[in-house]
Design a protein around this motif. Structure first.
Motif, mmCIF file in Angstrom:
data_model
loop_
_atom_site.group_PDB
_atom_site.id
_atom_site.type_symbol
_atom_site.label_atom_id
_atom_site.label_comp_id
_atom_site.label_asym_id
_atom_site.label_seq_id
_atom_site.Cartn_x
_atom_site.Cartn_y
_atom_site.Cartn_z
ATOM 1 N N ALA A 168 43.122 -9.152 -18.203
ATOM 2 C CA ALA A 168 42.274 -8.455 -18.756
ATOM 3 C C ALA A 168 41.038 -9.461 -19.266
ATOM 4 O O ALA A 168 39.816 -9.084 -19.357
ATOM 5 C CB ALA A 168 42.856 -7.817 -20.148
ATOM 6 N N THR A 169 41.405 -10.702 -19.603
ATOM 7 C CA THR A 169 40.479 -11.659 -19.781
ATOM 8 C C THR A 169 39.645 -12.357 -18.624
ATOM 9 O O THR A 169 38.506 -12.427 -18.917
ATOM 10 C CB THR A 169 41.105 -12.782 -20.806
ATOM 11 O OG1 THR A 169 41.810 -12.283 -21.686
ATOM 12 C CG2 THR A 169 40.081 -13.824 -21.136
ATOM 13 N N HIS A 170 40.490 -12.373 -17.600
ATOM 14 C CA HIS A 170 39.819 -13.243 -16.449
ATOM 15 C C HIS A 170 39.295 -12.641 -15.476
ATOM 16 O O HIS A 170 38.594 -12.956 -14.406
ATOM 17 C CB HIS A 170 40.746 -14.362 -15.959
ATOM 18 C CG HIS A 170 40.941 -15.271 -17.067
ATOM 19 N ND1 HIS A 170 41.870 -15.193 -18.144
ATOM 20 C CD2 HIS A 170 40.432 -16.649 -17.296
ATOM 21 C CE1 HIS A 170 41.897 -16.164 -18.840
ATOM 22 N NE2 HIS A 170 40.865 -17.410 -18.388
ATOM 23 N N LEU B 296 51.010 -3.553 -25.992
ATOM 24 C CA LEU B 296 51.112 -2.987 -24.557
ATOM 25 C C LEU B 296 50.271 -1.785 -24.554
ATOM 26 O O LEU B 296 49.515 -1.796 -23.388
ATOM 27 C CB LEU B 296 52.706 -2.568 -24.026
ATOM 28 C CG LEU B 296 52.681 -1.899 -22.561
ATOM 29 C CD1 LEU B 296 52.532 -3.245 -21.810
ATOM 30 C CD2 LEU B 296 54.112 -1.477 -22.598
ATOM 31 N N ASP B 297 50.057 -1.036 -25.351
ATOM 32 C CA ASP B 297 49.146 0.283 -25.638
ATOM 33 C C ASP B 297 47.816 -0.415 -25.432
ATOM 34 O O ASP B 297 47.014 -0.002 -24.366
ATOM 35 C CB ASP B 297 49.455 0.975 -26.759
ATOM 36 C CG ASP B 297 48.526 2.139 -26.779
ATOM 37 O OD1 ASP B 297 47.951 2.603 -25.729
ATOM 38 O OD2 ASP B 297 48.330 2.779 -27.821
ATOM 39 N N GLU B 298 47.567 -1.478 -26.381
ATOM 40 C CA GLU B 298 46.043 -1.927 -26.298
ATOM 41 C C GLU B 298 45.645 -2.493 -24.991
ATOM 42 O O GLU B 298 44.694 -2.431 -24.295
ATOM 43 C CB GLU B 298 46.026 -2.720 -27.367
ATOM 44 C CG GLU B 298 44.593 -3.677 -27.510
ATOM 45 C CD GLU B 298 44.247 -4.798 -26.873
ATOM 46 O OE1 GLU B 298 43.274 -5.224 -26.599
ATOM 47 O OE2 GLU B 298 45.354 -5.565 -26.570
ATOM 48 N N LEU B 299 46.719 -3.273 -24.453
ATOM 49 C CA LEU B 299 46.405 -4.245 -22.978
ATOM 50 C C LEU B 299 46.391 -2.941 -21.922
ATOM 51 O O LEU B 299 45.469 -3.169 -21.110
ATOM 52 C CB LEU B 299 47.404 -5.090 -22.737
ATOM 53 C CG LEU B 299 47.715 -6.234 -23.467
ATOM 54 C CD1 LEU B 299 48.762 -7.126 -23.587
ATOM 55 C CD2 LEU B 299 46.296 -6.978 -23.189
ATOM 56 N N THR B 300 46.996 -2.179 -21.774
ATOM 57 C CA THR B 300 46.958 -1.079 -20.875
ATOM 58 C C THR B 300 45.744 -0.282 -20.889
ATOM 59 O O THR B 300 45.260 -0.018 -19.710
ATOM 60 C CB THR B 300 48.228 -0.167 -20.567
ATOM 61 O OG1 THR B 300 48.511 0.488 -21.818
ATOM 62 C CG2 THR B 300 49.328 -0.872 -20.264
ATOM 63 N N ALA B 301 45.278 -0.011 -21.988
ATOM 64 C CA ALA B 301 43.821 0.862 -22.312
ATOM 65 C C ALA B 301 42.948 -0.139 -21.764
ATOM 66 O O ALA B 301 41.972 0.327 -21.236
ATOM 67 C CB ALA B 301 44.001 0.986 -23.766
ATOM 68 N N ARG B 302 42.949 -1.279 -21.980
ATOM 69 C CA ARG B 302 41.813 -2.295 -21.620
ATOM 70 C C ARG B 302 41.871 -2.590 -20.179
ATOM 71 O O ARG B 302 40.580 -2.283 -19.599
ATOM 72 C CB ARG B 302 42.106 -3.801 -22.128
ATOM 73 C CG ARG B 302 41.671 -3.993 -23.733
ATOM 74 C CD ARG B 302 42.042 -5.376 -24.170
ATOM 75 N NE ARG B 302 41.394 -6.427 -23.486
ATOM 76 C CZ ARG B 302 41.824 -7.655 -23.960
ATOM 77 N NH1 ARG B 302 42.953 -7.684 -24.398
ATOM 78 N NH2 ARG B 302 41.298 -8.624 -23.106
ATOM 79 N N LEU B 303 43.127 -2.676 -19.594
ATOM 80 C CA LEU B 303 42.911 -2.836 -18.158
ATOM 81 C C LEU B 303 42.654 -1.287 -17.398
ATOM 82 O O LEU B 303 41.860 -1.349 -16.330
ATOM 83 C CB LEU B 303 44.294 -3.279 -17.642
ATOM 84 C CG LEU B 303 44.636 -4.776 -17.921
ATOM 85 C CD1 LEU B 303 46.243 -4.850 -17.930
ATOM 86 C CD2 LEU B 303 43.970 -5.668 -17.389
ATOM 87 N N ASP C 96 42.667 0.025 -11.566
ATOM 88 C CA ASP C 96 43.527 1.014 -11.317
ATOM 89 C C ASP C 96 44.942 0.363 -11.207
ATOM 90 O O ASP C 96 45.141 -0.797 -10.878
ATOM 91 C CB ASP C 96 43.151 1.600 -9.824
ATOM 92 C CG ASP C 96 43.758 2.853 -9.720
ATOM 93 O OD1 ASP C 96 44.273 3.514 -10.746
ATOM 94 O OD2 ASP C 96 43.700 3.516 -8.604
ATOM 95 N N LEU C 97 45.994 1.000 -12.045
ATOM 96 C CA LEU C 97 47.187 0.529 -12.172
ATOM 97 C C LEU C 97 48.345 1.036 -11.879
ATOM 98 O O LEU C 97 48.558 2.287 -11.566
ATOM 99 C CB LEU C 97 47.550 0.442 -13.695
ATOM 100 C CG LEU C 97 46.528 -0.439 -14.730
ATOM 101 C CD1 LEU C 97 46.756 -0.225 -16.151
ATOM 102 C CD2 LEU C 97 46.406 -1.935 -14.358
ATOM 103 N N THR D 276 58.732 6.215 -19.824
ATOM 104 C CA THR D 276 58.034 7.242 -18.550
ATOM 105 C C THR D 276 56.952 8.165 -19.331
ATOM 106 O O THR D 276 55.775 8.166 -18.604
ATOM 107 C CB THR D 276 59.163 8.490 -18.216
ATOM 108 O OG1 THR D 276 60.198 7.668 -17.459
ATOM 109 C CG2 THR D 276 58.537 9.448 -17.241
ATOM 110 N N GLU D 277 57.139 8.407 -20.392
ATOM 111 C CA GLU D 277 55.928 9.340 -21.026
ATOM 112 C C GLU D 277 54.724 8.527 -21.323
ATOM 113 O O GLU D 277 53.416 8.763 -21.386
ATOM 114 C CB GLU D 277 56.377 9.826 -22.565
ATOM 115 C CG GLU D 277 57.307 11.069 -22.280
ATOM 116 C CD GLU D 277 57.995 11.639 -23.616
ATOM 117 O OE1 GLU D 277 57.943 11.219 -24.557
ATOM 118 O OE2 GLU D 277 58.866 12.653 -23.200
ATOM 119 N N PHE D 278 55.104 7.110 -22.024
ATOM 120 C CA PHE D 278 54.188 6.173 -22.200
ATOM 121 C C PHE D 278 53.389 5.893 -20.959
ATOM 122 O O PHE D 278 52.025 6.061 -20.931
ATOM 123 C CB PHE D 278 54.590 4.690 -22.561
ATOM 124 C CG PHE D 278 53.814 3.816 -22.884
ATOM 125 C CD1 PHE D 278 53.267 3.585 -24.179
ATOM 126 C CD2 PHE D 278 53.502 2.872 -22.118
ATOM 127 C CE1 PHE D 278 52.204 2.525 -24.430
ATOM 128 C CE2 PHE D 278 52.568 1.787 -22.080
ATOM 129 C CZ PHE D 278 52.148 1.748 -23.346
#
Length: 288
Positions: free
Chosen positions: A166-168, A188-195, A200-201, A254-256
């Protein structure tokens, strides 16, 4: 192909047609020389594509239509920490299953002439291999991951690698995360939102050997070294409660991931490789 890539090919096979087609992001468009069909000219078409001979015969202006290829820039993000030294339900080291997942994505990238890179590491920090394409690049990725996986490892923390990305990594990429099953939490919520706002993940997860498979003597936690009590030798009510808790944990994960539109698959071993990767890439492609 190198020894690591050859080993993956034996597991995964060589047919990669159609895998990773589509998706939300066409990161690089090229047009192949494979002719598809003729169609009527419409304003805005490239005049260089006009088939003048066919147009003269038909009495209307016709355009040559070619197959369009979409190339992606793929970033593999891999946990190479202590958790990956544990056993998967199929009996292999989780790091071995992870290496096969990385190699399968590499084989798909080879078939599509995609560029691929990798960020890997543990809770101590991250290492990276820059973007390139070709067999040498994929073999290099597998070799680096394999060597790190058998060396002295730090504690697993996939969020460390996700934060590094996310930083680089600012330019849009297709990110394929390979790890064990993460615990959904605020970080994990914050990082997946940023990415997810930029990339595309997809997420390929290697399951843990269940505690009920530890046998009468039990096992130990790979991260802490503490013994794990043998549930199989305990009260059946304890075993039932453990299984309910595991089902609830898997459902939360799974829901996450589903709520964040992250295509995902869980593997119990390398025997799952072909099925899981085909399913994973199919879900991602249909998301486009």
């Amino acid at each position: 192909m190198g020894k690591h890539l050859n080993a993956v090919k034996r597991r995964f096979g060589t047919d990669t047609r159609g895998l990773l087609d589509g998706g939300r992001y066409a990161l690089l468009h090229t047009r192949s020389m494979e002719f598809d069909e003729l169609r009527p000219y419409v304003p805005g078409d490239d005049v260089r594509d006009i088939d003048w001979k066919a147009s003269a015969r038909s009495g209307s202006v016709l355009i040559k239509r070619f197959v369009t290829e979409k190339h992606h820039k793929i970033l593999l993000v891999a946990d190479a920490g202590q958790n990956m030294a544990a056993l998967a339900p199929g009996g292999e080291r989780k790091s071995t299953v992870a290496e096969n997942i990385l190699g399968a994505i590499g084989l798909i990238a080879l078939g599509r002439s995609d560029q691929v890179a990798m960020v890997y590491g543990d809770g101590r920090g991250s290492l990276n291999i820059g973007l390139s394409r070709g067999e040498t690049q994929v073999e290099r990725i597998l070799t680096h991951y394999h060597d790190h996986a058998v060396a002295a490892r730090g504690p697993s923390d996939i969020c460390c690698q996700l934060d590094y990305v996310a930083t680089h990594y600012r330019h849009r990429m297709l990110i394929v995360v390979v790890s064990d099953e993460p615990e959904p939490d605020a970080r994990l919520d914050e990082l997946t939102a940023r990415l997810g706002s930029r990339h595309d993940l997809m997420w390929a997860m290697v399951a843990d050997m269940p505690a009920t498979a530890a046998g009468d003597r039990g096992g130990f936690d790979i991260a802490t070294g503490r013994p794990v009590h043998a549930l199989a030798a305990g009260d059946r009510r304890v075993i039932a409660a453990y299984r309910r808790a595991e089902q609830a944990r898997a459902q939360r994960l799974t829901e996450f991931l589903t709520a964040r539109s992250i295509a995902h698959a869980t593997l119990t071993g390398s025997a799952d490789l072909r099925r899981a990767i085909v399913d994973l890439t199919g879900v991602w492609s249909r998301a486009g």
